[in-house]
Design a protein around this motif. Structure first.
Motif, PDB file in Angstrom:
ATOM      1  N   LYS A  72      37.399  37.738  49.546  1.00 40.59           N
ATOM      2  CA  LYS A  72      38.219  36.591  49.960  1.00 40.59           C
ATOM      3  C   LYS A  72      39.669  36.630  49.450  1.00 40.59           C
ATOM      4  O   LYS A  72      40.591  36.448  50.237  1.00 40.59           O
ATOM      5  CB  LYS A  72      37.533  35.287  49.552  1.00 40.59           C
ATOM      6  N   PRO A  73      39.923  36.887  48.160  1.00 33.98           N
ATOM      7  CA  PRO A  73      41.320  36.852  47.710  1.00 33.98           C
ATOM      8  C   PRO A  73      42.089  38.158  47.928  1.00 33.98           C
ATOM      9  O   PRO A  73      43.262  38.239  47.585  1.00 33.98           O
ATOM     10  CB  PRO A  73      41.189  36.562  46.211  1.00 33.98           C
ATOM     11  N   LEU A  74      41.427  39.151  48.496  1.00 34.87           N
ATOM     12  CA  LEU A  74      42.059  40.466  48.626  1.00 34.87           C
ATOM     13  C   LEU A  74      42.659  40.667  50.010  1.00 34.87           C
ATOM     14  O   LEU A  74      42.151  40.156  50.999  1.00 34.87           O
ATOM     15  CB  LEU A  74      41.036  41.566  48.330  1.00 34.87           C
ATOM     16  N   THR A  75      43.735  41.441  50.056  1.00 37.71           N
ATOM     17  CA  THR A  75      44.392  41.795  51.306  1.00 37.71           C
ATOM     18  C   THR A  75      44.279  43.305  51.463  1.00 37.71           C
ATOM     19  O   THR A  75      44.592  44.057  50.542  1.00 37.71           O
ATOM     20  CB  THR A  75      45.879  41.369  51.279  1.00 37.71           C
ATOM     21  N   PHE A  76      43.826  43.738  52.620  1.00 40.17           N
ATOM     22  CA  PHE A  76      43.489  45.145  52.839  1.00 40.17           C
ATOM     23  C   PHE A  76      44.476  45.881  53.748  1.00 40.17           C
ATOM     24  O   PHE A  76      44.191  46.962  54.216  1.00 40.17           O
ATOM     25  CB  PHE A  76      42.076  45.237  53.432  1.00 40.17           C
ATOM     26  N   SER A  77      45.663  45.315  53.983  1.00 38.68           N
ATOM     27  CA  SER A  77      46.591  45.876  54.958  1.00 38.68           C
ATOM     28  C   SER A  77      47.263  47.177  54.517  1.00 38.68           C
ATOM     29  O   SER A  77      47.731  47.939  55.366  1.00 38.68           O
ATOM     30  CB  SER A  77      47.649  44.838  55.332  1.00 38.68           C
ATOM     31  N   SER A  78      47.311  47.438  53.222  1.00 38.86           N
ATOM     32  CA  SER A  78      47.859  48.703  52.707  1.00 38.86           C
ATOM     33  C   SER A  78      47.420  48.849  51.247  1.00 38.86           C
ATOM     34  O   SER A  78      47.050  47.859  50.609  1.00 38.86           O
ATOM     35  CB  SER A  78      49.392  48.716  52.785  1.00 38.86           C
ATOM     36  N   PRO A  79      47.487  50.058  50.713  1.00 41.02           N
ATOM     37  CA  PRO A  79      47.116  50.229  49.306  1.00 41.02           C
ATOM     38  C   PRO A  79      47.962  49.376  48.350  1.00 41.02           C
ATOM     39  O   PRO A  79      47.435  48.768  47.427  1.00 41.02           O
ATOM     40  CB  PRO A  79      47.338  51.724  49.051  1.00 41.02           C
ATOM     41  N   VAL A  87      45.344  42.535  41.452  1.00 43.09           N
ATOM     42  CA  VAL A  87      45.897  42.116  40.165  1.00 43.09           C
ATOM     43  C   VAL A  87      46.011  40.591  40.124  1.00 43.09           C
ATOM     44  O   VAL A  87      45.630  39.957  39.123  1.00 43.09           O
ATOM     45  CB  VAL A  87      47.265  42.785  39.907  1.00 43.09           C
ATOM     46  N   TYR A  88      46.500  40.010  41.200  1.00 47.01           N
ATOM     47  CA  TYR A  88      46.641  38.557  41.243  1.00 47.01           C
ATOM     48  C   TYR A  88      45.270  37.879  41.092  1.00 47.01           C
ATOM     49  O   TYR A  88      45.122  36.926  40.325  1.00 47.01           O
ATOM     50  CB  TYR A  88      47.307  38.115  42.565  1.00 47.01           C
ATOM     51  N   ALA A  89      44.262  38.378  41.790  1.00 41.53           N
ATOM     52  CA  ALA A  89      42.922  37.786  41.711  1.00 41.53           C
ATOM     53  C   ALA A  89      42.351  37.899  40.305  1.00 41.53           C
ATOM     54  O   ALA A  89      41.717  36.963  39.802  1.00 41.53           O
ATOM     55  CB  ALA A  89      41.992  38.438  42.730  1.00 41.53           C
ATOM     56  N   ILE A  90      42.576  39.023  39.654  1.00 46.30           N
ATOM     57  CA  ILE A  90      42.071  39.208  38.287  1.00 46.30           C
ATOM     58  C   ILE A  90      42.688  38.181  37.331  1.00 46.30           C
ATOM     59  O   ILE A  90      42.026  37.686  36.429  1.00 46.30           O
ATOM     60  CB  ILE A  90      42.318  40.650  37.798  1.00 46.30           C
ATOM     61  N   HIS A  91      43.920  37.826  37.553  1.00 49.58           N
ATOM     62  CA  HIS A  91      44.601  36.906  36.640  1.00 49.58           C
ATOM     63  C   HIS A  91      44.526  35.439  37.068  1.00 49.58           C
ATOM     64  O   HIS A  91      44.866  34.567  36.251  1.00 49.58           O
ATOM     65  CB  HIS A  91      46.061  37.324  36.459  1.00 49.58           C
ATOM     66  N   ASN A  92      44.072  35.163  38.290  1.00 50.68           N
ATOM     67  CA  ASN A  92      44.163  33.788  38.783  1.00 50.68           C
ATOM     68  C   ASN A  92      42.921  33.232  39.465  1.00 50.68           C
ATOM     69  O   ASN A  92      42.945  32.094  39.914  1.00 50.68           O
ATOM     70  CB  ASN A  92      45.338  33.676  39.771  1.00 50.68           C
ATOM     71  N   ASN A  93      41.856  34.006  39.575  1.00 53.99           N
ATOM     72  CA  ASN A  93      40.708  33.542  40.347  1.00 53.99           C
ATOM     73  C   ASN A  93      39.422  33.738  39.533  1.00 53.99           C
ATOM     74  O   ASN A  93      38.860  34.834  39.489  1.00 53.99           O
ATOM     75  CB  ASN A  93      40.657  34.320  41.676  1.00 53.99           C
ATOM     76  N   TYR A 132      41.072  53.706  42.585  1.00 57.07           N
ATOM     77  CA  TYR A 132      40.864  54.124  41.197  1.00 57.07           C
ATOM     78  C   TYR A 132      41.836  53.417  40.253  1.00 57.07           C
ATOM     79  O   TYR A 132      41.471  53.042  39.133  1.00 57.07           O
ATOM     80  CB  TYR A 132      40.941  55.645  41.060  1.00 57.07           C
ATOM     81  N   MET A 133      43.056  53.188  40.720  1.00 58.10           N
ATOM     82  CA  MET A 133      44.022  52.455  39.920  1.00 58.10           C
ATOM     83  C   MET A 133      43.551  51.000  39.742  1.00 58.10           C
ATOM     84  O   MET A 133      43.636  50.438  38.644  1.00 58.10           O
ATOM     85  CB  MET A 133      45.390  52.491  40.614  1.00 58.10           C
ATOM     86  N   SER A 134      42.999  50.426  40.793  1.00 56.65           N
ATOM     87  CA  SER A 134      42.491  49.054  40.723  1.00 56.65           C
ATOM     88  C   SER A 134      41.304  48.953  39.775  1.00 56.65           C
ATOM     89  O   SER A 134      41.200  48.009  38.987  1.00 56.65           O
ATOM     90  CB  SER A 134      42.078  48.574  42.124  1.00 56.65           C
ATOM     91  N   ILE A 135      40.411  49.926  39.851  1.00 57.16           N
ATOM     92  CA  ILE A 135      39.257  49.954  38.947  1.00 57.16           C
ATOM     93  C   ILE A 135      39.731  50.064  37.495  1.00 57.16           C
ATOM     94  O   ILE A 135      39.248  49.336  36.615  1.00 57.16           O
ATOM     95  CB  ILE A 135      38.297  51.102  39.314  1.00 57.16           C
ATOM     96  N   GLY A 136      40.674  50.941  37.248  1.00 51.46           N
ATOM     97  CA  GLY A 136      41.224  51.074  35.900  1.00 51.46           C
ATOM     98  C   GLY A 136      41.852  49.775  35.423  1.00 51.46           C
ATOM     99  O   GLY A 136      41.667  49.366  34.272  1.00 51.46           O
ATOM    100  N   VAL A 139      39.058  47.461  34.486  1.00 48.19           N
ATOM    101  CA  VAL A 139      38.437  47.851  33.218  1.00 48.19           C
ATOM    102  C   VAL A 139      39.278  47.361  32.043  1.00 48.19           C
ATOM    103  O   VAL A 139      38.752  46.874  31.041  1.00 48.19           O
ATOM    104  CB  VAL A 139      38.241  49.387  33.157  1.00 48.19           C
ATOM    105  N   MET A 140      40.584  47.460  32.159  1.00 47.40           N
ATOM    106  CA  MET A 140      41.469  47.069  31.067  1.00 47.40           C
ATOM    107  C   MET A 140      41.686  45.558  30.976  1.00 47.40           C
ATOM    108  O   MET A 140      42.016  45.054  29.910  1.00 47.40           O
ATOM    109  CB  MET A 140      42.827  47.765  31.214  1.00 47.40           C
ATOM    110  N   ASN A 141      41.489  44.827  32.069  1.00 47.71           N
ATOM    111  CA  ASN A 141      41.874  43.412  32.078  1.00 47.71           C
ATOM    112  C   ASN A 141      40.751  42.412  32.304  1.00 47.71           C
ATOM    113  O   ASN A 141      40.964  41.217  32.109  1.00 47.71           O
ATOM    114  CB  ASN A 141      42.965  43.192  33.130  1.00 47.71           C
ATOM    115  N   LEU A 142      39.589  42.866  32.725  1.00 50.93           N
ATOM    116  CA  LEU A 142      38.472  41.940  32.923  1.00 50.93           C
ATOM    117  C   LEU A 142      37.614  41.882  31.668  1.00 50.93           C
ATOM    118  O   LEU A 142      37.424  42.904  31.007  1.00 50.93           O
ATOM    119  CB  LEU A 142      37.581  42.399  34.083  1.00 50.93           C
ATOM    120  N   PRO A 143      37.066  40.704  31.379  1.00 45.49           N
ATOM    121  CA  PRO A 143      36.099  40.662  30.279  1.00 45.49           C
ATOM    122  C   PRO A 143      34.830  41.392  30.716  1.00 45.49           C
ATOM    123  O   PRO A 143      34.526  41.443  31.903  1.00 45.49           O
ATOM    124  CB  PRO A 143      35.822  39.166  30.107  1.00 45.49           C
TER     125      PRO A 143
END
Length: 161
Positions: A72-79, A87-93, A132-136, A139-143
């Motif tokens: 839902k909070p993700l946009t898939f139109s380009s990498p 990043v926004y979803a990780i910090h705000n949702n 892979y950048m998103s996964i990394g 890993v660094m920012n999610l509890p």
């Protein structure tokens, strides 16, 4: 013993799915048991087995629920746009965070990866690098689940006072 109507059976099945989803989403997969579901739904273990023979059958019903929350909070139109929305979803949702942290047993990593590869538009190498950048980043920012569940336990204890 009287037989339940098809409508009642479907209502019970939906309640089982909702309760299982709630337990995994809000308490973590490690706290998900058929015993806990039976208590919350108010049925017996055989009542669950009438609808779901195996835990994996019930988890299969939860996959689209977790996928919807994560997508839902993700946009898939380009990498680049995907990464920014990630990043926004990780910090705000908070719902996104809980779903990402607790979805792994429900949505296997290989399925999640192939799903993202199919959804994000762009050059396949750039998409793969972005994933892979998103996964990394996650890993660094999610509890982790333990931290998230410890926070939940602390919240529960303080709200019980």
């Amino acid at each position: 013993m009287p037989r339940v109507s098809q409508a009642e059976a479907e209502k019970t099945r939906q309640k089982i799915i909702e309760v299982a989803f709630d337990i995994i989403m809000n308490e973590g997969f490690e706290n998900f048991t058929f015993s806990k579901v039976t208590k919350r739904v108010g049925i017996t273990r055989s009542g669950i087995n009438a609808h779901f023979k195996l835990k994996s059958d019930l988890l299969a019903e939860l996959t689209p629920l977790f996928s919807a929350i994560i997508s839902k909070p993700l946009t898939f139109s380009s990498p680049e746009v995907f990464f920014t929305s990630w990043v926004y979803a990780i910090h705000n949702n908070n719902e996104f965070i809980k779903a990402i942290v607790n979805a792994e047993p429900v949505i296997p990593k290989s399925s999640a990866l192939s799903g993202l590869l199919d959804k994000i538009k762009g050059d396949s190498k750039e998409v793969e690098c972005c994933i892979y950048m998103s996964i990394g980043y996650a890993v660094m920012n999610l509890p982790n689940a333990e931290t998230l569940n410890a926070t939940r336990t602390d919240d529960t204890k303080s709200s019980d006072r």
